[in-house]
Every structure is written in C-alpha cells, then in structure tokens.
Design an enzyme around this catalytic site. Structure first.
Site, PDB file in Angstrom:
ATOM      1  N   TRP A  25      -8.815   3.045  -8.073  1.00 45.00           N
ATOM      2  CA  TRP A  25      -9.581   2.160  -7.180  1.00 45.00           C
ATOM      3  C   TRP A  25      -9.397   0.701  -7.579  1.00 45.00           C
ATOM      4  CZ3 TRP A  25     -14.991   4.889  -6.794  1.00 45.00           C
ATOM      5  CH2 TRP A  25     -14.901   5.977  -5.911  1.00 45.00           C
ATOM      6  N   HIS A  62       1.601   4.162  -3.112  1.00 47.17           N
ATOM      7  CA  HIS A  62       1.435   5.600  -2.906  1.00 47.17           C
ATOM      8  C   HIS A  62       2.741   6.361  -3.120  1.00 47.17           C
ATOM      9  CE1 HIS A  62      -2.527   4.559  -1.416  1.00 47.17           C
ATOM     10  NE2 HIS A  62      -2.827   5.838  -1.581  1.00 47.17           N
ATOM     11  N   TYR A  78      -3.136  16.720   1.200  1.00 50.31           N
ATOM     12  CA  TYR A  78      -3.699  15.372   1.342  1.00 50.31           C
ATOM     13  C   TYR A  78      -2.658  14.463   1.979  1.00 50.31           C
ATOM     14  CZ  TYR A  78      -6.736  11.476  -0.277  1.00 50.31           C
ATOM     15  OH  TYR A  78      -7.580  10.399  -0.357  1.00 50.31           O
ATOM     16  N   TYR A 101       0.839  -1.195   0.000  1.00 52.79           N
ATOM     17  CA  TYR A 101       0.000   0.000   0.000  1.00 52.79           C
ATOM     18  C   TYR A 101       0.880   1.254   0.000  1.00 52.79           C
ATOM     19  CZ  TYR A 101      -3.602   3.337   1.342  1.00 52.79           C
ATOM     20  OH  TYR A 101      -4.452   4.424   1.371  1.00 52.79           O
TER      21      TYR A 101
END
Length: 104
Positions: free
Chosen positions: A77, A22, A41, A18
């Site tokens: 997604w 990113h 963010y 993960y």
C-alpha cells in the site's frame, strides 16, 4: 468460493507505472494473498476514466479480512500510494460492488 468485485481509482498520469508495478509484483505479496484465500485475482483499467475494476475469488471472508494487516500488504500500500486515490492509512479507496449476475 466467494467472488468479490470492486472499483478503485488510479491517477490519470500513472497508468503505465501502475501496470508496470503489477507486472513486477512481489512474490511474497502473491504468497500472502494465496495464504489468505485469494485466487483468480484480476485488475482491469478503464483508461478513459482512470477507474480500476478488481475481481478476486476468496475462500472465506474472515481469512481474507486479515490480509490488510500483514506487513507485506502494508508495504505494498505504501509503495502504491503515490499512484492512486488512497485513504489515510495508504489503503486504496475501494468501492465494493454487489454481484447481480453470475454464469458458470
């Protein structure tokens, strides 16, 4: 500026992947986020619980609400679905948080 906080869940065995995905986030996704009013963010991981805490500042709720329908967001997604708890449309299961305190 509107501040948004939320919680998501990453699979316990997918923490490193993960984070890696990113670290290599697609420039076109960053562009789309900015075009939809997002800034500042961040996503944080609690390794003990596999909970993700997200924070983003947005310009406008209506503008932000259009981000999920973009092709690049849909592609992201799908790319992230194997790593986390998702809904039927591949969107991450997200729990919005109510802001109870802020200090500038």
């Amino acid at each position: 500026m509107i501040r948004k906080g939320f919680i998501m869940n990453v699979n316990p065995d997918k923490h490193a992947e993960y984070e890696q995905r990113h670290n290599e986030i697609w420039p076109e996704l960053i562009d789309a986020l900015r075009e939809h009013g997002a800034s500042n963010y961040s996503i944080f991981l609690d390794q003990d619980t596999s909970k993700l805490f997200g924070y983003v500042e947005i310009e406008d709720e209506d503008k932000w609400s259009k981000m999920p329908t973009t092709a690049i967001n849909q592609k992201w997604w799908e790319f992230m679905e194997p790593l986390m708890e998702t809904n039927a449309d591949n969107s991450p299961v997200t729990i919005p948080l109510k802001e109870v305190f802020h200090m500038d």
